[in-house]
Every structure is written in C-alpha cells, then in structure tokens.
Write a protein that holds these residues in place. Structure first.
Motif, PDB file in Angstrom:
ATOM      1  N   UNK A 284       6.199  -9.777 -17.535  1.00 49.74           N
ATOM      2  CA  UNK A 284       7.423 -10.699 -17.548  1.00 49.74           C
ATOM      3  C   UNK A 284       6.752 -12.143 -17.309  1.00 49.74           C
ATOM      4  N   UNK A 285       5.700 -12.496 -16.437  1.00 47.82           N
ATOM      5  CA  UNK A 285       5.278 -13.935 -16.196  1.00 47.82           C
ATOM      6  C   UNK A 285       4.468 -14.225 -17.233  1.00 47.82           C
ATOM      7  N   UNK A 286       3.843 -13.247 -17.985  1.00 51.42           N
ATOM      8  CA  UNK A 286       2.728 -13.988 -19.084  1.00 51.42           C
ATOM      9  C   UNK A 286       1.429 -13.977 -18.439  1.00 51.42           C
ATOM     10  N   UNK A 287       1.186 -13.278 -17.313  1.00 53.02           N
ATOM     11  CA  UNK A 287      -0.281 -13.748 -16.621  1.00 53.02           C
ATOM     12  C   UNK A 287      -1.186 -12.340 -16.727  1.00 53.02           C
ATOM     13  N   UNK A 288      -2.170 -12.159 -17.749  1.00 54.79           N
ATOM     14  CA  UNK A 288      -2.835 -11.265 -17.756  1.00 54.79           C
ATOM     15  C   UNK A 288      -3.694 -10.931 -16.394  1.00 54.79           C
ATOM     16  N   UNK A 289      -4.096  -9.823 -16.295  1.00 54.11           N
ATOM     17  CA  UNK A 289      -5.117  -9.326 -15.231  1.00 54.11           C
ATOM     18  C   UNK A 289      -6.495  -9.324 -15.876  1.00 54.11           C
ATOM     19  N   UNK A 290      -7.153 -10.367 -15.231  1.00 51.38           N
ATOM     20  CA  UNK A 290      -8.632 -10.596 -16.196  1.00 51.38           C
ATOM     21  C   UNK A 290      -9.635  -9.702 -15.423  1.00 51.38           C
ATOM     22  N   UNK A 291      -9.425  -9.006 -14.418  1.00 51.16           N
ATOM     23  CA  UNK A 291     -10.385  -8.208 -13.712  1.00 51.16           C
ATOM     24  C   UNK A 291     -10.108  -8.220 -12.119  1.00 51.16           C
ATOM     25  N   UNK A 292     -10.911  -7.392 -11.525  1.00 57.35           N
ATOM     26  CA  UNK A 292     -10.556  -7.432 -10.146  1.00 57.35           C
ATOM     27  C   UNK A 292     -11.446  -5.971  -9.614  1.00 57.35           C
ATOM     28  N   UNK A 293     -10.567  -5.283  -8.591  1.00 56.57           N
ATOM     29  CA  UNK A 293     -11.666  -4.449  -7.775  1.00 56.57           C
ATOM     30  C   UNK A 293     -10.638  -3.206  -7.071  1.00 56.57           C
ATOM     31  N   UNK A 294     -10.840  -2.158  -6.941  1.00 56.23           N
ATOM     32  CA  UNK A 294     -10.152  -1.074  -6.228  1.00 56.23           C
ATOM     33  C   UNK A 294     -11.001  -0.716  -5.118  1.00 56.23           C
ATOM     34  N   UNK A 295     -10.446  -0.664  -4.042  1.00 55.33           N
ATOM     35  CA  UNK A 295     -11.224  -0.275  -2.886  1.00 55.33           C
ATOM     36  C   UNK A 295     -10.238   0.735  -2.113  1.00 55.33           C
ATOM     37  N   UNK A 296     -10.752   2.075  -2.485  1.00 52.20           N
ATOM     38  CA  UNK A 296     -10.185   3.167  -1.725  1.00 52.20           C
ATOM     39  C   UNK A 296     -10.895   3.631  -0.543  1.00 52.20           C
ATOM     40  N   UNK A 297     -10.333   4.493   0.278  1.00 49.55           N
ATOM     41  CA  UNK A 297     -10.847   5.135   1.642  1.00 49.55           C
ATOM     42  C   UNK A 297     -10.891   4.229   2.526  1.00 49.55           C
ATOM     43  N   UNK A 298      -9.671   3.305   2.659  1.00 47.50           N
ATOM     44  CA  UNK A 298      -9.631   2.445   3.652  1.00 47.50           C
ATOM     45  C   UNK A 298      -8.929   3.263   4.633  1.00 47.50           C
ATOM     46  N   UNK A 299      -9.197   4.003   5.489  1.00 50.94           N
ATOM     47  CA  UNK A 299      -8.602   4.636   6.668  1.00 50.94           C
ATOM     48  C   UNK A 299      -9.750   5.294   7.565  1.00 50.94           C
ATOM     49  N   UNK A 300      -9.252   5.715   8.780  1.00 47.67           N
ATOM     50  CA  UNK A 300      -9.969   6.024   9.704  1.00 47.67           C
ATOM     51  C   UNK A 300      -9.230   7.253  10.026  1.00 47.67           C
ATOM     52  N   UNK A 301     -10.278   8.397   9.613  1.00 39.84           N
ATOM     53  CA  UNK A 301      -9.812   9.657   9.779  1.00 39.84           C
ATOM     54  C   UNK A 301      -8.382   9.934   8.893  1.00 39.84           C
ATOM     55  N   UNK A 302      -7.420  10.460   9.388  1.00 38.61           N
ATOM     56  CA  UNK A 302      -6.191  10.325   8.524  1.00 38.61           C
ATOM     57  C   UNK A 302      -5.113   9.192   8.432  1.00 38.61           C
ATOM     58  N   UNK A 303      -5.689   8.290   9.299  1.00 38.46           N
ATOM     59  CA  UNK A 303      -4.677   7.063   9.392  1.00 38.46           C
ATOM     60  C   UNK A 303      -5.163   5.964   8.177  1.00 38.46           C
ATOM     61  N   UNK A 304      -4.309   5.605   7.110  1.00 32.16           N
ATOM     62  CA  UNK A 304      -4.533   4.850   6.157  1.00 32.16           C
ATOM     63  C   UNK A 304      -3.996   3.516   6.562  1.00 32.16           C
ATOM     64  N   UNK A 305      -4.669   2.393   6.137  1.00 33.98           N
ATOM     65  CA  UNK A 305      -4.109   1.040   6.300  1.00 33.98           C
ATOM     66  C   UNK A 305      -2.723   1.050   5.757  1.00 33.98           C
ATOM     67  N   UNK A 306      -1.959  -0.052   5.813  1.00 40.15           N
ATOM     68  CA  UNK A 306      -0.791  -0.507   4.911  1.00 40.15           C
ATOM     69  C   UNK A 306      -1.529  -0.523   3.665  1.00 40.15           C
ATOM     70  N   UNK A 307      -0.670  -0.353   2.520  1.00 39.83           N
ATOM     71  CA  UNK A 307      -1.100  -0.742   0.992  1.00 39.83           C
ATOM     72  C   UNK A 307      -1.426  -2.067   0.954  1.00 39.83           C
ATOM     73  N   UNK A 308      -2.449  -2.589   0.603  1.00 38.45           N
ATOM     74  CA  UNK A 308      -2.748  -3.893   0.351  1.00 38.45           C
ATOM     75  C   UNK A 308      -3.295  -4.421  -0.755  1.00 38.45           C
ATOM     76  N   UNK A 309      -2.117  -4.502  -1.910  1.00 41.23           N
ATOM     77  CA  UNK A 309      -2.935  -5.114  -3.055  1.00 41.23           C
ATOM     78  C   UNK A 309      -2.621  -6.716  -3.195  1.00 41.23           C
ATOM     79  N   UNK A 310      -3.921  -7.239  -2.842  1.00 40.80           N
ATOM     80  CA  UNK A 310      -4.279  -8.450  -2.883  1.00 40.80           C
ATOM     81  C   UNK A 310      -4.135  -8.956  -4.289  1.00 40.80           C
ATOM     82  N   UNK A 311      -3.429 -10.072  -4.495  1.00 40.52           N
ATOM     83  CA  UNK A 311      -3.175 -10.633  -5.856  1.00 40.52           C
ATOM     84  C   UNK A 311      -3.929 -12.222  -5.881  1.00 40.52           C
ATOM     85  N   UNK A 312      -4.685 -12.361  -6.655  1.00 40.37           N
ATOM     86  CA  UNK A 312      -5.121 -13.769  -6.713  1.00 40.37           C
ATOM     87  C   UNK A 312      -4.772 -14.347  -8.260  1.00 40.37           C
ATOM     88  N   UNK A 313      -3.962 -15.516  -7.934  1.00 39.24           N
ATOM     89  CA  UNK A 313      -3.693 -16.353  -9.370  1.00 39.24           C
ATOM     90  C   UNK A 313      -4.294 -17.442  -9.468  1.00 39.24           C
TER      91      UNK A 313
END
Length: 751
Positions: free
Chosen positions: A540-569
């Motif tokens: 809708x905004x006409x802004x393609x995603x040019x690349x980035x990174x996925x970081x999984x396993x951000x949790x200690x034991x069974x306690x996951x972090x809040x979902x944190x999709x950081x977006x750079x524009x």
C-alpha cells in the motif's frame, strides 16, 4: 590428521558429533544422502553452520518469500539489488545509489556485550562494503531488560561502548536508533545494527564467483579461534542456563583493521580488479566459499592450508567455522592479481591467494594435498532444509485482547494530569537517552544533517546538489504483542512517518525480525502475522523490502521476548537544506496538530507506566492517511513552510510537546481539545499524527495544503515563554520538565 573424503567413503559407520554442532538427526541423514557417504569432519562443520537457523533461514523462508510479491520499484527509482544479496541497493537519482541493511547480533551481545555489539557493527558495515559502497553512517536499535535490573547494568554499558567504540573508530556517524527497556528482554537483549552506504551505479558489485581460472583471494585479518561457530550457532538455539545451549566464543573486533579494509576495498573497486566479492561474517569461510561458488559458475577449488592463521593449532574444521572479523574474499582475474596485492600492501592488509574458480560444479577444499571437502556448493549454501513450522493463534491471545484499558483509573484533576505527564516523560523508555547517544560520534565525516534525538537521521549524499537520505528504525513491541499483524504495520507506519516529517520521501524498507523459538507454534503465528502485515503495508505504501534479517530463539527457557519486528525505512530528499527539524524554534509560531486523536490507549505508555498493564487492541493504522500525511510533510518542507515537525507516537501529545519544547528551550501555550477530554488529548497514542509549528503568515497556505490532502488539522496554541502551559489547567517550567526527562537513565547508569 584431517578426515579426508577418501576416509569418509571407507568408514561409513564412524560416529560424528552432528548433534553437538546443532544439526537434527534428519538433517544429518539428509547430508549423507546428498553426499552418498558420511561427511568428512570439515564437510560436517560447513553444513552445520550453513544449515543453522541464522544462516539458512530454514524456518522463515516459506514466509519471507512473500516479500517477493512487492514491486521492484521505489517512489524514486528501481531496486538495483534486493533480497538475496549482502544488502539492498536503491537508485536515488543523479546516478547515485544507496545501500542499507539492518541485522541482529543478539545472543553474542548477551554473552560478551562489548565484543558482541562491536562485531555486530563491523559485520553490517562489511555487508554494505561488499556491495561496492562506501559506508557513511550507522544506527542501532537496542532492547534491554528493566533499567533497574542487575543484568541490564552488566549488558547495557558494554553494548553501548561496543557500538560506539567500533563505529567511532571507523569514523562513521551514528545518526539514530532506539533504546527500549522491557522485562521480556532480561537475559535476551536485542542488538540490531544498521548501516547505510553510497555508491555510483557503475560501482555495484555482487557476491558471485565467475570466470574459470580466476583467483580466490582472502584478504584482511588472519583467521583465529575467536567466534568458532559464533553467531551462526549461537543465534540458532534458545538461551537456557541449564540446558544444552550452544555458547561458542564471541568474535573479537578490531575497528582499525576494518578501517584499513574499507579503504583498501574501495581502492580495489576503483582499480577495477575485483570480479566478485563477499564479506566473511556468520559461518566465515564456509559461507564465503559456498555462496560465491553457488551464485557463480558453480565450481571452486581452495587450498585451506594457505589461509593465514593467528592460531596455528586450529583444525581444518575450526578454520572453516571461525567467524574471525575483518575478512573479505574476492574473485580476481589472473592478470589483476599483482595489482590487487599491490593495493593491499599499500594499506597494510594481508592478502593470500587460496584457490581458483573451476568448471567442476563442485566446491573442493584441500588440506596439505588431501581433499577434505567435495560438495555441490548449492547444497551447502542454497538447498538446505526448509521447514514449514506449525503455527497457531495462541489460546491466550483472545484473553489479552479482551483485557482492555476501560477499567483502568484515569487522571481526572489538573494535578493528576500534571503528575501523569511527569511520570511518563520520566519513564525509562521515554526519558532522555543522551547517556547512550553521547558515547556515539554523530557528526564525523561532516555530512550528518539530522541525528539523535531527531525523528530520523539524515545524511547529505552529494555536496553539490544537497541530495540526501533520511533513515528511521521503529517498533513498538507492546503493540506487536497485542496484535502482530497490526503491530508490524504500526512499526512500518511510524518509521515511514518519522522519515516523512523531516521532508524526505520514504522509498524502501529493511527489517530485523526478532522473535522467540520457531519451534513454538504461537511464536511462528506471531512471525507469520507480522510478515503478512508488513507485506500488506509495503504494497500500500509502495516501499519494497530490500533485505534484512530474521533472529529466532530470542528467549530464555520457555519465556520468549515480546515480538519485535524492527522496521527501518530509508527516504530521499532532493536538498537537505530544506529539511524540517523537530524542535520549536521561534516564539509566536503557531502550533498545529495534524491527524485525528481517538480514545486509543491499549498498549500505551500510560497503561504501562502508570498501571503496568498490557492488554487490549493497539491503535488502528490507516495507511492511506499515512501516505497523504507524508505528502503534506514533504511538500511543506520543499516550500519551507514549517519551522518544526515532530511525529506523535509513544506517550502521545504529552511526550511530543515535551520533546519539542526541550529541543531548543522554547516554551509553549497549549489549549487542549474538549471533545475527547484532556486526558485522551494528552496521552492517546492514535497513529498518523504530527505536531508542527510555523509562522502565522504561513498558516493559511499550510491549512489549505492539509485540506487538499484530506489531512485533519487543529490549532493547539503558540510557541513562547519558558513554560509548557496547558490553558490554565496546569503549567510546567522548562527546567522542571528537563529535570524529570533527564533523570532516570543518568541516575541509574551513572552510578
């Protein structure tokens, strides 16, 4: 003695440490099927790091492919390189291109905060360099546990020192980012680093090994034992103090070596002696050799014993897995090799011919005359496992969304409103971050036009024309927790707006998607919803995603972090001299609020700071409105109509007014709206709003501009005095505001 291919064929039943290297049993079985035998120790090492979550994206590929639905065009030009390359490259006009990318270095930064953060900066800088660009700026998006937690006191100072120390030594301005505190990051901080670089169109380079007989040259630092397995393994397992978490050594950075490497590489590009290039980051030599070969002619022969070592006790497996920093690999035609070495000697950069491009279609690596690796490179680099992890909306999501803010006590008296404002601006997430940012050089190189705490960082690209770029990173993880789809869109909308309020046109996106374990269906549901939200919003905004990174396993034991999709524009501005800054700057200017304010307080700073509450539904996002609002801000900047502009986000109008007043020390007299009441007017976090100030002579024309683009506008008051005064309801002196805003982080960390 090294484990050779011949030995592997003759000893099929030899026990191998595939589990210790992070492989699953079925993955190890598949490797044997691919090879038709057991892997050698060196092959096992390569597959283990290259098939790790961090390198292969095996749990996220099926969802990331949706970014391919986005048009390869930006509002100012086409993508010159996109997802799959070291970094995305965007045409910004006048024969200039910009490349930018954001990546994570989360778990290494918890294990060893200084080096983890420093090498995160170093790695993203080399990604930008590998595209043929000169790195010109960095940003960092940081998340920590509570400010008063003992482990935050261990991690935060080291991370900040690492980010600043490495970037400052490289001579790169740090122009923006975030610092956020939340319980969910205790034991699992997030360190997301962004770099931006500039290049002319003809300078673009890609990571591929072509030309049979061309030489494979490793240059930069010698290879050591630091970071063996490094991020590739460390970032691919859940953190658990008592469990079998992989904790290999964190890489050690040398920014002065990297500075030499940058200048050397740029001269090599200018000399025209490089055919293909890759940096050595996660998975080190395993990654560089396999990816260059698989994206080129398909064949490469390497003599591993030629690799310069800092530690001569390293085994071949360790050499292949080492993530020692400040290393690059280039493909060079034979007639250019001597010139290549000559330039490296000039910059005191070690360079070694370790092999050549072949027509075999195989990656063959020898060790003292014996073959220890013989694989099809694509099976290592591009044809790893792809998982369609189960995902399901968690049972608790309905309960969280139903637990809104209607029952929370709201301030009703003027004194209560005043106390609430002071509590919010003095909370760690909204307080002054200069304890952090003062450790960064924001103006080195002389092209920083805007930097922290402005809404976005801005850099001049062309001194002659004033062409520049603006960048912002954003994510409200509380919103993403309440609704991952909407939360991702809100992150994009905020970064988009932060760029637009400066006068730059938003054109492209890079994201860093930080989530818990992909083996948890509720986490994968959050991830899938966030991807869907981003794809929908980017269309809708006409802004393609040019690349980035996925970081999984951000949790200690069974306690996951809040979902944190950081977006750079990233945005483009034709002339940085026409930028709009955030702070009130002239007495008697009219103050306006653009956009509608609604009773939207779920997930807000007020709910969190005052009531320690997280529930309900996040503010509604209107992407059509965001586009129209951006057009108003871009046009107004071009016309020079505004004295200041500042977006409203966390903390609402109260926070925006405080920051606009404190930026230059100009007070304001404000009349709060009566329709929704003063509490909602001050603390609502409705999106799509901007606070602006302008000379009264410009008022009529600007209001007409807003009307043309169907952007609601309301007059709030005027700039002036030494207080923030709310229409006689209550008043706060600038000194009192500044004291409340500056105190929290300085008081805790200075001690």
């Amino acid at each position: 003695m090294a484990d050779t291919v011949d030995q592997a064929a003759k000893t099929p039943d030899t026990q191998q440490p595939w589990s210790e290297l992070g492989l699953k049993e079925d993955e190890y079985r598949r490797i044997r099927e691919i090879l038709g035998r057991r892997p050698t120790g060196s092959e096992l090492a390569m597959y283990s790091v290259m098939w790790s979550e961090h390198c292969s994206y095996k749990s996220s590929k099926v969802h990331l492919r949706r970014f391919g639905e986005l048009a390869p065009e930006t509002p100012v030009g086409k993508l010159l390189a996109g997802i799959g390359e070291n970094a995305g490259v965007i045409d910004i006009g006048q024969d200039w291109a910009v490349t930018f990318k954001i990546e994570s270095h989360n778990h290494p930064s918890y294990v060893e905060p200084y080096q983890g953060a420093a090498t995160g900066v170093g790695g993203i800088v080399r990604d930008i360099l590998a595209m043929g660009a000169r790195p010109v700026g960095v940003m960092d998006a940081l998340r920590f546990g509570p400010l008063d937690a003992a482990d935050t006191h261990r991690v935060l100072p080291g991370v900040v020192a690492g980010v600043g120390g490495y970037g400052n030594c490289l001579g790169l301005p740090n122009i923006g980012g975030e610092v956020v505190f939340d319980r969910s990051y205790l034991g699992n901080p997030l360190v997301n680093a962004l770099c931006v670089g500039v290049l002319k169109h003809e300078d673009l380079h890609l990571a591929k090994a072509t030309g049979v007989g061309n030489k494979v040259i490793l240059y930069g630092a010698a290879t050591g034992g630091d970071g063996i397995g490094g991020a590739s393994v460390l970032a691919s397992e859940t953190f658990d103090e008592t469990g079998p978490a992989k904790r290999p050594s964190v890489q050690v950075g040398d920014p002065f070596q990297e500075k030499l490497l940058i200048e050397c590489t740029l001269e090599l590009f200018a000399a025209g002696v490089i055919n293909g290039i890759s940096d050595l980051g996660a998975a080190g030599l395993s990654c560089a050799t396999a990816e260059l070969a698989s994206s080129g002619d398909g064949g490469m022969h390497v003599e591993l014993d030629r690799v310069p070592l800092r530690d001569h006790t390293l085994s071949p497996e360790e050499i292949l897995m080492s993530e020692s920093q400040e290393r690059m690999m280039a493909i060079v035609e034979p007639q250019h090799v001597e010139r290549f070495f000559e330039i490296c000697r000039k910059w005191d950069v070690l360079a070694t011919d370790i092999g050549e491009v072949t027509e075999t279609g195989r990656l063959i690596i020898d060790w003292h005359g014996e073959t220890i690796v013989d694989v099809k490179p694509r099976t290592v680099a591009a044809e790893g496992p792809v998982y369609e992890r189960p995902y399901a909306r968690p049972d608790w999501q309905d309960r969280v969304q139903a637990d809104g803010v209607a029952g929370l006590a709201r301030p009703t008296t003027d004194d209560q409103l005043r106390d609430t404002l002071l509590a919010i601006i003095g909370s760690p997430n909204l307080a002054d971050k200069s304890w952090v940012t003062d450790q960064y050089d924001r103006y080195v190189r002389g092209d920083s036009v805007l930097a922290q705490p402005e809404d976005s960082g801005m850099l001049r690209i062309d001194e002659g024309t004033g062409l520049g770029v603006a960048l912002a990173t954003d994510c409200n993880s509380r919103f993403a927790y309440l609704d991952p789809f909407a939360g991702a869109q809100l992150a994009l909308a905020e970064a988009y707006r932060n760029v637009a309020v400066t006068g730059a046109r938003p054109v492209a996106v890079s994201d860093c998607l930080n989530f818990g374990s992909p083996e948890d269906p509720s986490v994968m549901w959050q991830f899938e919803r966030a991807i869907a939200g981003l794809v929908d919003a980017c269309k809708k905004l006409g802004t393609p995603v040019t690349g980035g990174n996925v970081s999984f396993y951000n949790q200690t034991g069974t306690q996951a972090i809040l979902p944190t999709p950081v977006v750079g524009v990233l945005g483009v501005i034709d002339d940085v001299a026409k930028r709009t800054p955030m702070g009130f700057a002239a007495d008697d200017d009219v103050i306006l609020l653009l956009g509608d304010t609604k009773d939207e307080l779920a997930g807000s700073a007020w709910a969190g700071v005052v009531h320690d509450h997280l529930g309900g539904r996040p503010p509604a996002v209107d992407l059509d409105h965001e586009q129209r609002l951006a057009e108003v801000m871009i046009t107004a900047a071009h016309q020079g109509a505004l004295t200041s502009a500042h977006d409203l986000s966390e903390g609402g109008l109260a926070q925006a007014l405080t920051e606009a007043v404190l930026r230059n020390g100009h007070g304001a007299r404000i009349t709060l709206a009566d329709d929704a009441g003063p509490f909602v007017a001050l603390f609502s976090e409705s999106t799509g709003r901007v606070l602006v100030s302008l000379d009264r002579d410009r008022l009529e024309g600007f209001v007409e501009l807003c009307r043309t683009h169907r952007v609601p506008v309301r007059e709030l008051g005027t700039v002036g005095g030494d207080r923030l005064d709310f229409d006689g309801r209550f008043s706060l002196g600038i000194k009192e505001l500044r004291t409340a805003w500056q105190a929290p982080i300085r008081a805790v960390l200075a001690a």
